[in-house]
Design an enzyme around this catalytic site. Structure first.
Site, PDB file in Angstrom:
ATOM      1  N   SER A 209     -19.000  -6.175   5.700  1.00 32.18           N
ATOM      2  CA  SER A 209     -20.150  -6.118   6.598  1.00 32.18           C
ATOM      3  C   SER A 209     -19.870  -5.314   7.863  1.00 32.18           C
ATOM      4  O   SER A 209     -20.765  -4.625   8.375  1.00 32.18           O
ATOM      5  CB  SER A 209     -20.613  -7.539   6.958  1.00 32.18           C
ATOM      6  N   HIS A 266     -19.087  -6.999  13.201  1.00 30.67           N
ATOM      7  CA  HIS A 266     -20.369  -6.316  13.054  1.00 30.67           C
ATOM      8  C   HIS A 266     -20.637  -5.396  14.241  1.00 30.67           C
ATOM      9  O   HIS A 266     -21.006  -4.229  14.079  1.00 30.67           O
ATOM     10  CB  HIS A 266     -21.495  -7.336  12.935  1.00 30.67           C
TER      11      HIS A 266
END
Length: 290
Positions: A209, A266
């Site tokens: 991610s 992220h």
């Protein structure tokens, strides 16, 4: 079928790339010269589609790698095998992720997992003891800086990350090549892993991610500076991923039962991706101006 003039352009405009694109798509057309202009003629029923196509691809598709709309009624979307052949680096990263997910039993096999985590660890009773990163690097275990991207905890984790890497990775590989995609993937993994370690300390984390947010930021900023069809993301996709990031940062996602979220990874991935997109977009823009 009647033909209409869909484009009227100065003679100095290079229309050859777009004409080759129409030929590749088997779209009936002809180009004439009238009153100091070049005029593109196409069947009336597809004139609006061709005009829209020119707005998106004025230079055509010289690499013949983009998946294009079917205007002539004969072109077909490439099959799965053909897409794999065109995107070998994207496919390789996904294959490695699937293999690691299998051998680590989606994070359940700690004995195997410990060889790929950012920090080496050992299980002592009900506790995990981590080895300092400096000790692992001194022992030559440099792979730990990037291999957490291959670790996934659960089927939904690997499925969602794999789907988005396939979508974003293929775009970059088609536009900038497999070597650049591999370099960006490793860079985004490195930065996102260090970001997560810096903010969360010794913990178990993994997944693509952070890399995905890097790829998203890269495509986003690159497209703003040097518009290209390969990087044109639907507005809803960009908004959805940014909203998801904000929800994760708020703690709401963890609160409703999605587990711990690697928020620092992220954010770190997104920031470095925006930076590489800025550099790449400025370079591409400069090349177009020459």
């Amino acid at each position: 079928m009647s033909a209409v003039a869909v484009l009227r352009l100065p003679l100095g405009v290079d229309l050859s790339g777009f004409v080759k694109l129409l030929q590749r798509m088997q779209v009936p057309h002809r180009v004439s010269e009238e009153a100091g202009e070049q005029v593109l003629w196409v069947p009336d029923e597809i004139s609006e589609d061709v005009r829209s196509l020119y707005e998106r691809f004025p230079a055509g598709d010289p690499d013949q790698q983009l998946e294009l709309p079917d205007l002539g009624g004969t072109s077909r979307r490439p099959g799965f095998v053909a897409q794999l052949t065109r995107s070998p680096v994207t496919a390789l990263v996904l294959l490695l992720s699937l293999i690691v997910s299998a051998v680590t039993l989606l994070g359940e096999n700690l004995e195997t997992l410990r060889w790929l985590t950012f920090l080496e660890f050992r299980v002592v009773g009900d506790y995990i003891q981590f080895t300092p990163l400096a000790d692992s690097l001194a022992a030559g275990q440099w792979w730990r800086l990037v291999t957490p991207m291959l670790i996934h905890f659960g089927f939904l984790h690997i499925a969602m990350n794999g789907m988005w890497y396939w979508e974003l990775g293929r775009r970059i590989e088609a536009r900038q090549g497999g070597i650049n995609l591999l370099g960006l993937t490793l860079l985004f993994s490195l930065v996102s892993n260090f970001s997560q370690y810096f903010f969360s300390g010794p913990t178990l984390f993994g997944g693509l991610s952070g890399v995905l947010y890097g790829l998203l930021g890269h495509c986003w900023i690159y497209q703003l500076l040097a518009p290209n069809p390969a990087y044109r993301l639907p507005r809803g996709v960009l908004v959805m991923m940014l909203v998801w990031l904000l929800l994760c940062l708020s703690g709401l996602v963890s609160l409703i039962g999605f587990g711990e979220i690697a928020n620092a990874a992220h954010v770190g991935g997104l920031l470095v991706g925006c930076f590489t997109g800025l550099l790449g977009g400025l370079f591409a823009r400069r090349k177009m101006a020459l």
